[in-house]
Design an enzyme around this catalytic site. Structure first.
Site, PDB file in Angstrom:
ATOM      1  N   GLU A  46       0.909  -1.191  -0.040  1.00  0.00           N
ATOM      2  CA  GLU A  46       0.000   0.026  -0.004  1.00  0.00           C
ATOM      3  C   GLU A  46       0.882   1.360   0.046  1.00  0.00           C
ATOM      4  O   GLU A  46       0.571   2.378  -0.588  1.00  0.00           O
ATOM      5  CB  GLU A  46      -1.020   0.011   1.247  1.00  0.00           C
ATOM      6  CG  GLU A  46      -1.879  -1.111   1.285  1.00  0.00           C
ATOM      7  CD  GLU A  46      -3.049  -1.161   0.059  1.00  0.00           C
ATOM      8  OE1 GLU A  46      -3.004  -0.348  -0.714  1.00  0.00           O
ATOM      9  OE2 GLU A  46      -3.964  -1.960   0.238  1.00  0.00           O
ATOM     10  N   HIS A 101       1.914   1.643  -3.548  1.00  0.00           N
ATOM     11  CA  HIS A 101       0.934   2.336  -4.233  1.00  0.00           C
ATOM     12  C   HIS A 101       0.539   3.830  -4.096  1.00  0.00           C
ATOM     13  O   HIS A 101       0.468   4.558  -5.150  1.00  0.00           O
ATOM     14  CB  HIS A 101      -0.647   1.726  -3.766  1.00  0.00           C
ATOM     15  CG  HIS A 101      -0.627   0.237  -4.224  1.00  0.00           C
ATOM     16  ND1 HIS A 101      -1.657  -0.626  -3.724  1.00  0.00           N
ATOM     17  CD2 HIS A 101       0.377  -0.654  -4.667  1.00  0.00           C
ATOM     18  CE1 HIS A 101      -1.409  -1.799  -3.900  1.00  0.00           C
ATOM     19  NE2 HIS A 101      -0.288  -1.888  -4.815  1.00  0.00           N
ATOM     20  N   TYR A 124       1.148   7.246  -6.977  1.00  0.00           N
ATOM     21  CA  TYR A 124       0.359   8.128  -7.362  1.00  0.00           C
ATOM     22  C   TYR A 124       1.085   9.604  -7.454  1.00  0.00           C
ATOM     23  O   TYR A 124       1.091  10.394  -8.401  1.00  0.00           O
ATOM     24  CB  TYR A 124      -0.850   8.535  -6.376  1.00  0.00           C
ATOM     25  CG  TYR A 124      -1.682   7.125  -6.240  1.00  0.00           C
ATOM     26  CD1 TYR A 124      -1.784   6.450  -7.551  1.00  0.00           C
ATOM     27  CD2 TYR A 124      -1.868   6.475  -5.064  1.00  0.00           C
ATOM     28  CE1 TYR A 124      -2.669   5.201  -7.409  1.00  0.00           C
ATOM     29  CE2 TYR A 124      -2.757   5.517  -5.013  1.00  0.00           C
ATOM     30  CZ  TYR A 124      -3.116   4.819  -6.001  1.00  0.00           C
ATOM     31  OH  TYR A 124      -3.703   3.645  -6.018  1.00  0.00           O
TER      32      TYR A 124
END
Length: 347
Positions: free
Chosen positions: A120, A123, A127
């Site tokens: 996570e 991730h 972005y």
């Protein structure tokens, strides 16, 4: 039992057995022997998770840098809003996964949640990476402010935020299970209209680097959703006092409400994007909700949406239906290692 406060697991308890007596609130030495765990098949999940290793800055964004300015205004606006949504959801997942692991008395759960937390974090980094490749720092910051300022997004995330914070403030088995429900919703449904937006661009040969990165995130989230669903079922089996009609009704209500909020968000952010059929997207959201409910051992809420109405998405990501995509063989979506030239160091 379900309303009693959980204690954080001790780091080492040599007098306790290596195989945990319960996932939460049990006894365990803290020593992990993968050949002697309470749920042996979870070792396969652990292996699949670590096999998904990737890094954001290995994805070539050079074509996306050129193409972003050529997107329609609606596409650019949706691009920034969807990235804002995804970052709002993934950032707390790192903390939530680590928090769950702190209360887990089963060391296999601790290890799996540690891998999920790390993924996570990747991730969320990704972005920042894609935005730094295509827009200015001011526009990057505006995208990341959406989770705090956009009224539709705030409404959409309100219940999830409340439940995640409830587990922080009152760590009971009941709040753990409710948090796992919202984690399953997040991993298995909340992301997917956003994922579909990027895949829609890719099938028009637009922003292929971004969609490639999204496909890796999507692949991770599918594995996360699988484990969270299994953990939910296992905790429920170990705490039969929670396996009652009232709790089941609560779960169904959260799914119904979440589907409505996801549909509202999708219509708000994707209505003017060419190639996205909002009715088809509604069906896809309901299909994803049904899928997660089945994985959690519950019945479907939307009997008319048992099949994926957006089958073209299968070309872009692994899924649980047996369709496997080799990311390295897709001619239109090449995974190419790059240098620091994408501008990520300018953050």
């Amino acid at each position: 039992m379900s309303k009693a406060l959980l204690e954080k697991a001790k780091t080492l308890e040599p007098l306790h057995p290596n195989k945990s007596t319960a996932l939460f609130g049990g006894e365990s030495s803290g020593i992990l022997n993968w050949n002697n765990i309470a749920y042996p098949h979870w070792y396969k999940i652990y292996k699949r998770l670590i096999g998904n290793y990737w890094q954001a800055d290995e994805i070539n964004m050079s074509a996306d840098v050129r193409q972003f300015a050529d997107l329609t205004r609606s596409e650019r606006d949706a691009y920034l809003k969807v990235i804002g949504l995804l970052s709002t959801l993934d950032a707390p997942q790192t903390r939530t996964a680590l928090l769950i692991s702190l209360y887990a008395t089963d060391p296999s759960v601790q290890s799996i949640m540690a891998v999920i937390a790390q993924q996570e974090a990747v991730h969320n980094e990704s972005y920042s990476y894609v935005l730094s490749s295509v827009v200015s720092l001011d526009e990057q910051n505006m995208s990341f402010e959406l989770g705090r300022q956009d009224s539709v997004l705030l409404k959409r995330n309100k219940k999830l935020t409340q439940q995640y914070n409830a587990f922080v403030e009152n760590p009971t088995v009941e709040n753990l299970q409710k948090t796992l429900v919202y984690t399953a919703l997040l991993e298995g449904m909340f992301f997917y209209s956003g994922f579909a937006f990027f895949y829609n661009l890719a099938r028009q040969n637009k922003m292929v680097g971004t969609s490639t990165m999204i496909s890796y995130i999507n692949r991770d989230e599918l594995e996360h959703g699988r484990f969270i669903s299994e953990l939910f079922r296992a905790v429920l089996a170990e705490n039969p006092d929670m396996n009652n009609a009232a709790f089941t009704d609560w779960v169904y209500e959260q799914f119904r409400m979440s589907v409505e909020l996801e549909m509202e968000w999708s219509n708000y952010v994707l209505a003017d994007v060419d190639g996205i059929d909002t009715d088809e997207m509604t069906g896809y959201v309901k299909y994803r909700a049904n899928k997660m409910l089945r994985m959690m051992g519950l019945s479907e809420l939307y009997p008319d949406f048992t099949d994926n109405p957006m089958k073209w998405i299968r070309a872009y990501v692994d899924n649980f239906d047996g369709t496997k995509t080799d990311f390295f063989e897709q001619k239109s979506r090449q995974y190419t290692k790059t240098s620091d030239m994408n501008g990520f160091d300018d953050l």
